[in-house]
Design a protein around this motif. Structure first.
Motif, mmCIF file in Angstrom:
data_model
loop_
_atom_site.group_PDB
_atom_site.id
_atom_site.type_symbol
_atom_site.label_atom_id
_atom_site.label_comp_id
_atom_site.label_asym_id
_atom_site.label_seq_id
_atom_site.Cartn_x
_atom_site.Cartn_y
_atom_site.Cartn_z
ATOM 1 N N GLY A 71 0.834 -1.257 -0.031
ATOM 2 C CA GLY A 71 -0.021 0.029 -0.155
ATOM 3 C C GLY A 71 0.715 1.407 0.090
ATOM 4 N N THR A 72 2.034 1.339 0.732
ATOM 5 C CA THR A 72 2.701 2.458 0.869
ATOM 6 C C THR A 72 3.424 2.877 -0.547
ATOM 7 O OG1 THR A 72 3.185 1.737 3.229
ATOM 8 C CG2 THR A 72 4.848 3.488 2.114
ATOM 9 N N ASP A 75 0.551 4.097 -2.629
ATOM 10 C CA ASP A 75 0.102 5.740 -2.235
ATOM 11 C C ASP A 75 1.207 6.679 -2.657
ATOM 12 O OD1 ASP A 75 -1.947 5.200 -0.880
ATOM 13 O OD2 ASP A 75 -0.980 4.799 1.070
ATOM 14 N N HIS A 98 -3.380 8.194 6.580
ATOM 15 C CA HIS A 98 -2.243 7.294 6.894
ATOM 16 C C HIS A 98 -0.903 8.144 6.394
ATOM 17 C CE1 HIS A 98 0.609 3.866 6.699
ATOM 18 N NE2 HIS A 98 -0.309 3.277 7.500
ATOM 19 N N MET A 149 -8.708 8.890 2.026
ATOM 20 C CA MET A 149 -8.580 7.345 2.317
ATOM 21 C C MET A 149 -10.245 7.001 2.299
ATOM 22 S SD MET A 149 -7.384 7.553 6.085
ATOM 23 C CE MET A 149 -6.540 6.178 6.132
ATOM 24 N N ASN A 153 -7.864 4.056 8.915
ATOM 25 C CA ASN A 153 -7.243 2.857 9.611
ATOM 26 C C ASN A 153 -7.408 2.740 11.158
ATOM 27 O OD1 ASN A 153 -5.282 4.699 8.889
ATOM 28 N ND2 ASN A 153 -3.990 3.527 9.977
ATOM 29 N N ASP A 178 -6.823 6.169 -0.757
ATOM 30 C CA ASP A 178 -6.062 5.150 -0.180
ATOM 31 C C ASP A 178 -7.240 4.060 0.212
ATOM 32 O OD1 ASP A 178 -5.369 3.134 1.729
ATOM 33 O OD2 ASP A 178 -3.552 4.736 2.236
ATOM 34 N N VAL A 180 -6.572 1.230 1.210
ATOM 35 C CA VAL A 180 -5.726 -0.294 2.041
ATOM 36 C C VAL A 180 -6.730 -0.958 2.806
ATOM 37 C CG1 VAL A 180 -3.746 -0.779 3.436
ATOM 38 C CG2 VAL A 180 -3.667 0.705 1.297
ATOM 39 N N GLN A 181 -7.526 -0.313 3.409
ATOM 40 C CA GLN A 181 -8.183 -0.810 4.687
ATOM 41 C C GLN A 181 -9.632 -1.334 3.883
ATOM 42 O OE1 GLN A 181 -7.803 -1.553 7.849
ATOM 43 N NE2 GLN A 181 -5.677 -0.636 7.822
ATOM 44 N N HIS A 203 -1.880 -8.309 2.449
ATOM 45 C CA HIS A 203 -1.826 -8.733 3.770
ATOM 46 C C HIS A 203 -2.954 -7.921 4.821
ATOM 47 C CE1 HIS A 203 0.050 -5.070 6.388
ATOM 48 N NE2 HIS A 203 0.268 -4.700 4.983
ATOM 49 N N LYS A 204 -3.604 -7.022 4.298
ATOM 50 C CA LYS A 204 -5.055 -6.632 4.941
ATOM 51 C C LYS A 204 -6.236 -7.484 4.666
ATOM 52 C CE LYS A 204 -2.923 -2.713 6.238
ATOM 53 N NZ LYS A 204 -2.211 -2.514 7.536
ATOM 54 N N CYS A 329 1.971 1.217 12.313
ATOM 55 C CA CYS A 329 3.010 1.532 11.748
ATOM 56 C C CYS A 329 3.623 2.610 12.461
ATOM 57 C CB CYS A 329 2.663 2.200 10.333
ATOM 58 S SG CYS A 329 1.561 0.937 9.364
HETATM 59 C C1 LIG Z 1 -4.780 3.191 5.014
HETATM 60 C C2 LIG Z 1 -3.478 2.656 4.799
HETATM 61 N N1 LIG Z 1 -2.570 2.981 3.837
HETATM 62 C C3 LIG Z 1 -1.587 2.380 3.842
HETATM 63 C C4 LIG Z 1 -1.014 1.622 4.530
HETATM 64 C C5 LIG Z 1 0.381 0.881 4.224
HETATM 65 O O1 LIG Z 1 0.216 -0.405 3.629
HETATM 66 P P1 LIG Z 1 1.218 -1.218 3.641
HETATM 67 O O2 LIG Z 1 1.552 -1.855 4.752
HETATM 68 O O3 LIG Z 1 0.984 -2.427 2.566
HETATM 69 O O4 LIG Z 1 2.481 -0.681 2.819
HETATM 70 C C6 LIG Z 1 -1.729 1.219 5.758
HETATM 71 C C7 LIG Z 1 -1.260 0.048 6.508
HETATM 72 O O5 LIG Z 1 -1.330 0.203 7.978
HETATM 73 C C8 LIG Z 1 -3.205 1.682 5.813
HETATM 74 O O6 LIG Z 1 -3.653 1.166 7.080
#
Ligand SMILES: Cc1ncc(COP(=O)(O)O)c(C=O)c1O
Length: 384
Positions: A71-72, A75, A98, A149, A153, A178, A180-181, A203-204, A329
């Protein structure tokens, strides 16, 4: 000792079905997907098969999906490419994104490449869409990127994606969300939603770590930020995370196959925990719009003030319960949660994020609530 894992917004356990799909690509199917011999052609076909699965589930073309390290990276890609390739000189984000988004925006603003505005929040922590529109209207002469987002998260508040993309379209702004969640937690028709970029980390949703993807709408043309070989159709150099990609696609397939059942089960766990906490711990409240538009996997609980606030997570850990004090994180750092500060949560009261998955049970919630009751009852006696 009993172990209860309630930190699924940080990461989820790998599904056994996903592991089974990945294993052959760690052993007999090991060819480099860029090699032209049979070993390579076989793994190349597997990667393209995975891309087709993801694209079909999201109602987009496989050419709009690019696999990343998570995800990072995705982004970073959405934001940097908007500035580098789409003429964006104005960024709009929120103070509760995030850090993968916030720090990227802040670094670009510090370099002088863009102007950065933060959209206001409503009292229950939602994005103030009227203010977003005001910011876009006031900056009509610049090309804007809106990066907000889908679900927060830490507190779980959900953004109305379609409504937001319609506002962005009115001002010809680029829209990144974003996701990711929420990816593989809700069905998404990306064509209908009208976003330019969304992203995921496998992994989420019970996939492997270190792999994700970005969706890039065919309406925008961007260039790589990671240069190297011609992988990912020249968009991202580097030998692909073959078994990660296979696992991601499998995890997504499973998530879509079982989505309704999964949503009902997990929402049931969350609702049950809310009820049990309200019944057993006086003075409890919740951060975010917990009974409104809220992600079903996340519950952020604001506990009554206690002398031992910093010991709360530790005491839960001793009892075998894994939860989080904010975003995973940043756990381990002393800095308080920027999200809780952003929504003006009472920072004198300890807050804990519990996040759920399909593997959690009501019996586990009973155990956690009983432990919390014990902790708060003891504290009361001690301070009496
Ligand atoms: C909303 C959100 N964006 C981005 C990320 C980062 O994703 P990744 O761990 O796959 O790099 C996270 C991880 O906690 C997240 O919750």
């Amino acid at each position: 000792m009993k172990k209860v894992y309630l930190d699924n917004a940080a990461t989820t356990p790998l599904d056994k079905e996903v592991l089974d799909a990945m294993l052959p690509f760690m052993t007999e199917h090991f060819g480099n997907p860029s090699s032209i011999h049979g070993f390579g052609r076989q793994t190349r076909a597997a990667i393209e098969g995975a891309r087709k699965i993801v694209a079909k589930l999201l109602n987009v073309s496989p050419s709009e999906i690019f696999f990343t390290s998570g995800g990072t990276e995705a982004d970073n890609m959405a934001i940097h490419c908007s500035v580098n390739d789409l003429g964006v000189t104005h960024l709009i984000t929120s103070p509760i994104e995030h850090h993968a988004v916030l720090h990227t925006c802040e670094a670009l603003a510090a370099s002088g490449k863009v102007k950065l505005d933060y959209v206001k929040l409503t009292p229950n922590g939602h994005i103030d869409l009227a203010h977003l529109e005001g910011l876009l209207a006031a900056n009509k002469s610049s090309k804007s990127l809106v990066t907000l987002m889908h679900a927060n998260n830490e507190i779980g508040n959900l953004l109305p994606l379609k409504k937001t993309s319609e506002i962005c379209a009115k001002y010809n702004a680029v829209f990144h969300s974003d996701t990711v969640q929420t990816m593989a937690h809700y069905a998404m028709d990306l064509k209908d939603l009208g976003v330019h970029f969304v992203n995921a980390g496998a992994h989420k949703f019970h996939g492997p770590k270190g792999v994700g993807f970005i969706y890039v709408s065919s309406d925008v043309k961007i260039h790589p930020i990671i240069h190297g070989g011609s992988q990912e159709r020249n968009m991202r150099g580097g030998t692909e995370n073959l078994y990660g990609i296979i696992g991601l696609a499998k995890a997504m397939e499973i998530a879509y196959r079982d989505m309704k059942e999964h949503q009902e089960h997990v929402q049931g766990i969350k609702t049950y925990m809310i009820e049990q906490l309200e019944k057993n711990i006086p003075g409890i409240s919740f951060n975010g719009d917990v009974k409104g538009s809220s992600l079903y996997t996340v519950l952020n609980v604001c506990f009554p003030p206690t002398d031992n606030a910093e010991m709360l997570l530790f005491n839960l850990d001793i009892a075998g319960i894994a939860a989080s004090g904010g975003s995973a994180c940043t756990s381990g750092s002393n800095v308080g949660s920027h999200v809780l500060k952003g929504i003006c949560s009472d920072m004198n009261r300890p807050s804990i994020r519990f996040s759920f998955s399909k593997y959690n049970t009501k019996e586990e919630i009973d155990y956690v609530v009983a432990k919390l009751k014990e902790i708060f009852t003891v504290k009361k006696t001690q301070t009496a």
